[in-house]
Scaffold this motif. Structure first.
Motif, PDB file in Angstrom:
ATOM      1  N   LEU A 195       6.246 -12.161  57.156  1.00  0.00           N
ATOM      2  CA  LEU A 195       4.840 -11.870  56.860  1.00  0.00           C
ATOM      3  C   LEU A 195       4.398 -10.555  57.493  1.00  0.00           C
ATOM      4  O   LEU A 195       3.553  -9.855  56.947  1.00  0.00           O
ATOM      5  CB  LEU A 195       3.937 -12.998  57.365  1.00  0.00           C
ATOM      6  CG  LEU A 195       3.867 -14.269  56.502  1.00  0.00           C
ATOM      7  CD1 LEU A 195       2.956 -15.283  57.170  1.00  0.00           C
ATOM      8  CD2 LEU A 195       3.381 -13.961  55.090  1.00  0.00           C
ATOM      9  N   THR A 196       4.963 -10.229  58.660  1.00  0.00           N
ATOM     10  CA  THR A 196       4.600  -8.943  59.275  1.00  0.00           C
ATOM     11  C   THR A 196       5.594  -7.845  58.906  1.00  0.00           C
ATOM     12  O   THR A 196       5.217  -6.694  58.746  1.00  0.00           O
ATOM     13  CB  THR A 196       4.525  -9.050  60.814  1.00  0.00           C
ATOM     14  OG1 THR A 196       5.757  -9.604  61.295  1.00  0.00           O
ATOM     15  CG2 THR A 196       3.375  -9.938  61.249  1.00  0.00           C
ATOM     16  N   GLN A 197       6.890  -8.211  58.754  1.00  0.00           N
ATOM     17  CA  GLN A 197       7.895  -7.182  58.465  1.00  0.00           C
ATOM     18  C   GLN A 197       7.742  -6.598  57.058  1.00  0.00           C
ATOM     19  O   GLN A 197       7.812  -5.384  56.863  1.00  0.00           O
ATOM     20  CB  GLN A 197       9.312  -7.767  58.610  1.00  0.00           C
ATOM     21  CG  GLN A 197       9.739  -8.003  60.053  1.00  0.00           C
ATOM     22  CD  GLN A 197      11.054  -8.765  60.139  1.00  0.00           C
ATOM     23  OE1 GLN A 197      11.496  -9.383  59.162  1.00  0.00           O
ATOM     24  NE2 GLN A 197      11.689  -8.719  61.303  1.00  0.00           N
ATOM     25  N   ALA A 198       7.557  -7.477  56.066  1.00  0.00           N
ATOM     26  CA  ALA A 198       7.576  -7.018  54.672  1.00  0.00           C
ATOM     27  C   ALA A 198       6.497  -5.974  54.361  1.00  0.00           C
ATOM     28  O   ALA A 198       6.797  -4.962  53.725  1.00  0.00           O
ATOM     29  CB  ALA A 198       7.509  -8.207  53.709  1.00  0.00           C
ATOM     30  N   PRO A 199       5.240  -6.191  54.798  1.00  0.00           N
ATOM     31  CA  PRO A 199       4.215  -5.181  54.462  1.00  0.00           C
ATOM     32  C   PRO A 199       4.516  -3.812  55.071  1.00  0.00           C
ATOM     33  O   PRO A 199       4.333  -2.791  54.426  1.00  0.00           O
ATOM     34  CB  PRO A 199       2.936  -5.775  55.059  1.00  0.00           C
ATOM     35  CG  PRO A 199       3.194  -7.249  55.143  1.00  0.00           C
ATOM     36  CD  PRO A 199       4.659  -7.364  55.446  1.00  0.00           C
TER      37      PRO A 199
END
Lengths: 258, 258
Positions: A195-199
């Motif tokens: 959830l934090t890495q992808a964006p």
């Protein structure tokens, strides 16, 4: 053909070849997600809607492992072609996110925590012996695409990450709610981290693609790369649906013992 | 041919195909270094013996940049082919050593500190426009070798690192002593760091190769890989010698303005 019609055709052709303004280019990329990202697939709806039995979730998790474990190889394939050190330095963190480094266990390990939680044997999952051939073909096509396509196009193929946070949120809440017997917070750690890495990754890649596609042709190739990648994901859910919902399990593939 | 001679030949052939005991295999690898590592090259002797003028040292440094900057690409090419996560996790530190990561600037940046110190324009060095074509061909052959050869053989090609600490020590002391006008501790940082990095890397790779070459044929291919890599290094010094000692500078290559 009248002269007026002929002129209009030429105008349409010229327009089709014109360089897209950045906003239009970005919209074209995002439209691919709206049309064919795998959150539209019936198997995804069944998964997060609680319609699957445990063996079907197991099949999903062990097939998806193939994809997870290919990601560092495709990222390394890209890095191996980059002459720009700054770009390599940026891209390598994806490799480290997935494989881990030092104390950090990485995303693949977190995926194996999920398959452990589902009661699958780790060696069996890692061997990929029970995975569907269609999954493996799709995943290796992705590695090959990134190894062979022009750099900007190869980078564009990562842009499905733009659409990932939504699907991850749906998965986390849907799976926690619907499969209390075998899904808990611990095994959902992979999705929470993404959830934090992808964006962050998607923002960088989108910015790169918008800046580096220099012709209409390159822009089209980048939009096609996102379509290609959506196909890589879609094929995996199609294969799962065909095998484990329709019941056409191919020879050698994982069979539920339930 | 008499029967005795024929039998003896067969015995020799059989012996040639026998799997080498580990100690013999390791000795065969080390023998390649003793025979043809580039510390035997006349240009190396001139370099560390203080026999070169500054423009010749500049030519060496800017050509060697091509090699330095290819190393992360060849390491990424290897990683892109590894299905073993633990091996990828081990190998990736080489990538980080060269490119740096986060706060760590990495070996390529340290190399550019050396070319800066020699008064070379950084953009010119990085562009590789002044590098000798023979250098670039040799270096890219190395990347291709690692991209295409069997994993164990590809790893074996890194084993020139076994011979590197000696040459680095010679360079550090020889260059500091002989070129006080343009070489100091600061610009020799690259070699100092490699004094600790190279042995760690070489030990791991040697251990891997000794364990994973499973047939005599594979063992021979690994020894050949070390020969190949020695050639990659030797060709670079040959090209430098021909251009900047013998004076046959090819069209477009760096020319000393001294």
């Amino acid at each position: 053909m009248s002269e007026a019609v002929s002129l209009e055709r030429k105008s349409i052709e010229r327009k089709a070849q014109e360089f897209m303004p950045v906003a239009e280019f970005e919209a074209a990329i995002r439209a691919v997600g709206a049309e064919r990202y795998h959150d539209k697939h019936p198997f995804h709806h069944m998964l997060h809607g609680g319609k699957l039995k445990k063996p079907q979730v197991q099949a999903w998790a062990l097939n998806r492992y193939c994809y997870q474990s290919a990601v560092p190889r495709k990222d390394a394939a890209l890095i191996s072609r980059l002459y720009d050190r700054e770009l390599r330095r940026e891209w390598v963190h994806r490799l480290l996110d997935h494989d881990g480094y030092g104390e950090e266990v990485g995303g693949i390990e977190r995926w194996l925590v999920l398959t452990d939680g589902l009661g699958l044997d780790r060696d069996y999952v890692v061997s990929m012996k029970g995975a569907l051939p269609a999954t493996k073909f799709a995943v290796e096509s992705y590695v090959t695409f990134v190894r062979e396509q022009p750099i900007t196009v190869a980078i564009a193929s990562s842009l499905t990450e733009l659409f990932a946070p939504k699907i991850h949120k749906e998965r986390i809440s849907g799976m926690l709610e619907n499969y209390p017997d075998f899904i808990d917070d611990k095994v959902m750690a992979y999705f929470k981290r993404r959830l934090t890495q992808a964006p962050r990754d998607a923002d960088f890649a989108l910015d790169y693609v918008l800046k580096n596609a220099k012709t209409r042709e390159e822009q089209e190739a980048c939009v096609d790369a996102v379509r290609f990648k959506c196909n890589v994901l879609w094929v995996q859910l199609d294969a799962l649906h065909n095998a484990y919902v329709e019941g056409h399990v191919p020879p050698g593939a994982f069979r539920a013992e339930a």
